[in-house]
Write a protein that holds these residues in place. Sequence first.
Motif, PDB file in Angstrom:
ATOM      1  N   VAL B 336       0.906  -1.166   0.005  1.00  0.00           N
ATOM      2  CA  VAL B 336       0.065  -0.074  -0.048  1.00  0.00           C
ATOM      3  C   VAL B 336       0.840   1.193  -0.205  1.00  0.00           C
ATOM      4  O   VAL B 336       0.641   2.339  -0.793  1.00  0.00           O
ATOM      5  CB  VAL B 336      -0.907   0.176   1.402  1.00  0.00           C
ATOM      6  CG1 VAL B 336      -1.761   1.274   1.271  1.00  0.00           C
ATOM      7  CG2 VAL B 336      -1.671  -1.295   1.105  1.00  0.00           C
ATOM      8  N   ARG B 505      -5.045   4.613  -3.819  1.00  0.00           N
ATOM      9  CA  ARG B 505      -4.768   3.428  -2.945  1.00  0.00           C
ATOM     10  C   ARG B 505      -4.958   3.478  -1.363  1.00  0.00           C
ATOM     11  O   ARG B 505      -5.600   2.898  -0.786  1.00  0.00           O
ATOM     12  CB  ARG B 505      -3.455   2.910  -3.333  1.00  0.00           C
ATOM     13  CG  ARG B 505      -3.180   2.624  -4.649  1.00  0.00           C
ATOM     14  CD  ARG B 505      -3.456   1.096  -4.803  1.00  0.00           C
ATOM     15  NE  ARG B 505      -3.379   0.756  -6.385  1.00  0.00           N
ATOM     16  CZ  ARG B 505      -2.253   0.567  -7.037  1.00  0.00           C
ATOM     17  NH1 ARG B 505      -0.894   0.892  -6.404  1.00  0.00           N
ATOM     18  NH2 ARG B 505      -2.377   0.574  -8.349  1.00  0.00           N
ATOM     19  N   LEU B 506      -4.334   4.779  -0.916  1.00  0.00           N
ATOM     20  CA  LEU B 506      -4.181   5.093   0.488  1.00  0.00           C
ATOM     21  C   LEU B 506      -5.731   5.350   0.928  1.00  0.00           C
ATOM     22  O   LEU B 506      -6.005   4.919   2.071  1.00  0.00           O
ATOM     23  CB  LEU B 506      -3.363   6.270   0.838  1.00  0.00           C
ATOM     24  CG  LEU B 506      -1.806   5.882   0.640  1.00  0.00           C
ATOM     25  CD1 LEU B 506      -0.838   6.997   0.640  1.00  0.00           C
ATOM     26  CD2 LEU B 506      -1.370   4.759   1.711  1.00  0.00           C
ATOM     27  N   LEU B 507      -6.539   5.948   0.136  1.00  0.00           N
ATOM     28  CA  LEU B 507      -7.957   6.241   0.541  1.00  0.00           C
ATOM     29  C   LEU B 507      -8.779   5.108   0.331  1.00  0.00           C
ATOM     30  O   LEU B 507      -9.880   5.272   0.786  1.00  0.00           O
ATOM     31  CB  LEU B 507      -8.252   7.674  -0.559  1.00  0.00           C
ATOM     32  CG  LEU B 507      -7.854   8.962  -0.121  1.00  0.00           C
ATOM     33  CD1 LEU B 507      -8.582   9.721  -1.132  1.00  0.00           C
ATOM     34  CD2 LEU B 507      -8.768   9.259   1.333  1.00  0.00           C
ATOM     35  N   GLY B 508      -8.233   4.109  -0.257  1.00  0.00           N
ATOM     36  CA  GLY B 508      -8.990   3.043  -0.561  1.00  0.00           C
ATOM     37  C   GLY B 508      -9.118   1.758   0.552  1.00  0.00           C
ATOM     38  O   GLY B 508      -9.833   0.881   0.331  1.00  0.00           O
ATOM     39  N   ARG B 509      -8.653   2.259   1.634  1.00  0.00           N
ATOM     40  CA  ARG B 509      -8.865   1.086   2.595  1.00  0.00           C
ATOM     41  C   ARG B 509      -8.824   2.120   4.180  1.00  0.00           C
ATOM     42  O   ARG B 509      -8.150   3.084   4.170  1.00  0.00           O
ATOM     43  CB  ARG B 509      -7.629   0.216   2.631  1.00  0.00           C
ATOM     44  CG  ARG B 509      -6.355   0.940   2.961  1.00  0.00           C
ATOM     45  CD  ARG B 509      -5.219  -0.152   2.385  1.00  0.00           C
ATOM     46  NE  ARG B 509      -5.362  -0.120   0.909  1.00  0.00           N
ATOM     47  CZ  ARG B 509      -5.347  -1.117   0.191  1.00  0.00           C
ATOM     48  NH1 ARG B 509      -4.989  -2.248   0.717  1.00  0.00           N
ATOM     49  NH2 ARG B 509      -5.366  -1.006  -1.207  1.00  0.00           N
ATOM     50  N   PRO B 510      -9.304   1.469   5.088  1.00  0.00           N
ATOM     51  CA  PRO B 510      -9.290   2.021   6.304  1.00  0.00           C
ATOM     52  C   PRO B 510      -7.943   2.058   6.994  1.00  0.00           C
ATOM     53  O   PRO B 510      -7.145   1.508   6.996  1.00  0.00           O
ATOM     54  CB  PRO B 510     -10.291   1.162   7.421  1.00  0.00           C
ATOM     55  CG  PRO B 510     -10.723   0.131   6.519  1.00  0.00           C
ATOM     56  CD  PRO B 510     -10.106   0.221   5.388  1.00  0.00           C
ATOM     57  N   GLY B 511      -7.794   3.355   7.587  1.00  0.00           N
ATOM     58  CA  GLY B 511      -6.412   3.344   8.623  1.00  0.00           C
ATOM     59  C   GLY B 511      -5.367   4.062   8.076  1.00  0.00           C
ATOM     60  O   GLY B 511      -4.389   4.338   8.539  1.00  0.00           O
ATOM     61  N   THR B 512      -5.344   4.394   6.517  1.00  0.00           N
ATOM     62  CA  THR B 512      -4.449   5.324   5.578  1.00  0.00           C
ATOM     63  C   THR B 512      -4.575   6.554   5.216  1.00  0.00           C
ATOM     64  O   THR B 512      -4.137   7.129   4.301  1.00  0.00           O
ATOM     65  CB  THR B 512      -3.788   4.271   4.704  1.00  0.00           C
ATOM     66  OG1 THR B 512      -4.804   3.906   3.835  1.00  0.00           O
ATOM     67  CG2 THR B 512      -3.063   3.186   5.208  1.00  0.00           C
ATOM     68  N   PHE B 513      -5.685   7.204   6.110  1.00  0.00           N
ATOM     69  CA  PHE B 513      -6.332   8.144   5.483  1.00  0.00           C
ATOM     70  C   PHE B 513      -5.098   9.305   5.713  1.00  0.00           C
ATOM     71  O   PHE B 513      -5.157  10.153   4.812  1.00  0.00           O
ATOM     72  CB  PHE B 513      -7.197   8.982   6.392  1.00  0.00           C
ATOM     73  CG  PHE B 513      -8.071  10.263   5.915  1.00  0.00           C
ATOM     74  CD1 PHE B 513      -8.877  10.079   4.889  1.00  0.00           C
ATOM     75  CD2 PHE B 513      -7.672  11.220   6.875  1.00  0.00           C
ATOM     76  CE1 PHE B 513      -9.524  11.358   4.515  1.00  0.00           C
ATOM     77  CE2 PHE B 513      -8.465  12.443   6.404  1.00  0.00           C
ATOM     78  CZ  PHE B 513      -9.302  12.651   5.374  1.00  0.00           C
TER      79      PHE B 513
END
Lengths: 346, 545
Positions: B336, B505-513
């Motif tokens: 990621v 990609r980083l916005l596409g999953r929780p926790g990497t906002f």
Amino acid sequence: MKHVLNGLLIAAVALAVAGCSADDTQPDEVVLMTHGSFAVSDGVLEAFTDQTGITVNVLQSADAGAMVSQAILTKDNPVADVLYGIDNTFLSRAIDEDLFVPHSAAAIETVPRGLRVESDMVTPIDFGDVCLNLDPDGLAALGLETPDQLVDLADAAYGGTLVVEDPTTSSPGLAFLLATIATFGEDGAYPWQAYWQDLVTNDVRIVPGWDQAYYGEFSGGSGEGDRPIVVSYATSPVAEVYFGDLDTAPTTVLEDGCFRQIEYAGILNGTKAEQAAGQLVDFLLERTFQEDMPLNMFVFPANADTPLPDVFVDYAVIPTDSRVMEPAWIDENRERWLAEWATVVR
Amino acid sequence: MGDSGAMKTRPWVLLLAVPPALFLAYFFIYPLITILYTGLVPNGRFATSAFTEVVTDPTMRSVAWFTLWQAFLSTVITVALGLPAAYVFARYRFPGRSLFRALTLIPFVLPTLVVGVAFLAVLGPGSPFGVDLRGTIWAILIAHVFYNLAIVIRGVGVLWEQIDPHIEDAARSLGAGRWRVFREVTLPLLRPAILSSAALVFLFSFTSFGVILVLGDLHHTTLEVEIWRQATAFLRLDLASALAVLQLVGVTVILLMYGRFSRRNAAELPLRPSAEVARRPRTSGERVFIAATLGMLGLIVVTPIVVLIARSMSTPTGPALTHYANLINPPRASAVFVSPLDAIGNSLRFAIPAVIIAAGIGLMAGVVIVSAKGHSGRLFDTVLMLPLGTSAVTIGFGFLVALDQPVDLRASAMLIPIAHALVAIPFVIRSTVPVMESVQLRLREAAAVLGASPRQAWREVDLPLVSRALAVGGLFAFAISIGEFGATSFIARPATTTIPVSIFRLLGRPGTFGEAMAMAVVLMAITGIAAMGIESMRGSRSGGV
């Protein structure tokens, strides 16, 4: 006249040579077409190259629907050799369009029956559930119990608490719509349209994509909004723990009304490298790739022999009665359901 | 302007027209026709039903109507707010001028997903201004102004800063008021540049996709979004094609109207290098005007940028650079995270060829448009603008169905800078043509008197003056390429992840906002640095003219 004959001769020789090379030599590259959420650790695809001498070239589409459209448009001369990431909501259409050639994956016996399809046109690679995620603190602050059924959200007490994705622009949004259709049915006393009417009355917020819903509107975990209930994945709490370096999950999953998404891989009809493409599909179901998937894409490996990462073992839930729908049934009705949904929420 | 002059320039003009014409034919017209044919003639029979369905469906009609009027309104507001800003930057020197001007370009490269986050913070439920504009037309209009202000500021500014202020001074000394001088002297002189910029803003708003997806809803949707929905959610390629034809017809009609409007030849301007024109504000009225304009820019452009920077540093334990550190040293072994340096390198690898192609082809096309007489030049101009008004979905799918022979370009990384250049060429043309039209007559005639050949006159007289306008076009090409997401995401491999793709990609999953926000700040910083670099290059070169 002589020139013309020479030309024909050269053309014939060229064709013969081309024909030979396509059949006899191993290609040095296969193209893998997949969706925008595809992610893999460094070294994993290189392991395939080490095994076979074949390089994997990845083509990513924005989302699963765009990928299927692109594959259908290019079916006479496919742009890739393998398609990975098509799910049960689009599968039937792709098979009707003759996108795939059959292939029986080497490790198919490791895949539980419930994930497999009848034909061997595609191979299941991973699965995951789209479920409502809850922010227990946010609900408690509003004086609300955590709901344990989809139907609870139709209750006026839950007004202004739910955010969902538009099913015409988002794949979890479509999965949630299908879950409500599977749950409430089409013709009972309380069909899915009536349920959605109640959600609208309860001021459901509809946003275009997952990230706006989760980060923008959801109040739990890394969300920054004010709605304590969101359509997300059963693995989202796991990702919260993993990326946030936490000891307990800040959010929970409502296990009723989940929708199971199964993602498949298939060899594209018309590929010039069918054998190599088959090797890649086999590789996707083997341990190296399967083991790497959970922490990159937050899905479960289809190969049941794959050990799960600790954070999955400790924090992941697999809903026991996730809704499953026949791909053909989805394909037959998708357009009508989406149109009816739009009429209810507009 | 005589026929003999036109005859003399013809052979080399025709030769210059060949590369842009071939480029456009192969990378735009051919894919476009192929995809529309594929969509509308599925089994060898023309699907008239798709058109009937589109035209008779009241929803589609309201989508078409909304697309048109929101684009018109967006254009009017953007031009109205952009003109004073263009004036302030062109005519006054003040502390922080180049920094401020560089800031105005930043919105242009920001992915809409990121802008959505900032707008939600500024105009959502927690708004510091106490408004909640979610789901209203205002959020969309403000976003279009935010994105497109730079087009007016730079497009009009590049001409404005070269107009000799003595003309205005002369008019004022004859007793005309400030407002009257602006209306009757300055505005007519700026007309070609204003119309050029307005046309670009209109096309961008007309085909708006990301902004509508992020800030719109079912009631606020454009043809572009509807084409996407039909093609990807409903898999109705026939309806998507019919809508794309409808959109294309609309854009062509608008471009033809624009061609008629801008037909009147530009006035011959006494142009001056910008260094001489800009001066310090003298009166307190001027200072108030500058302050008010910068305040407006601050509100629209700088607020969202500040919000994003704040978000990138926000952690549970207070402001910190944790997210930036995570980008450099990922806390977990996961793909990621792409190191920002790698992502920057990948982005530049696409941006540099894109700028070279766009500047080369755009400049050739610009010369042809200015030199060709009569209808042909205008037609050429209109056709070259079309890619900007064509659905990106259509072009992207068009590439896939058309560019497989004789060489299969579909999976080639070269297609990315080519796709970027296609969108950037109109910017090079629109920023260079108004300047070229103004310089060409006077200077070419003067050169001819002195015995220079047309080619010599072009190289020695036009080119140095035009190079400044070209730098503006090149800067936009750079910004388009570095911020572009759609085409890049389709071809980018994990190993060649660009900055916008890694943000996605980083916005596409929780926790990497937070990491996504940090990456967006990296993107903003690169754009700002590039804008200031080109600006300073421009300054030193123009000093020598």
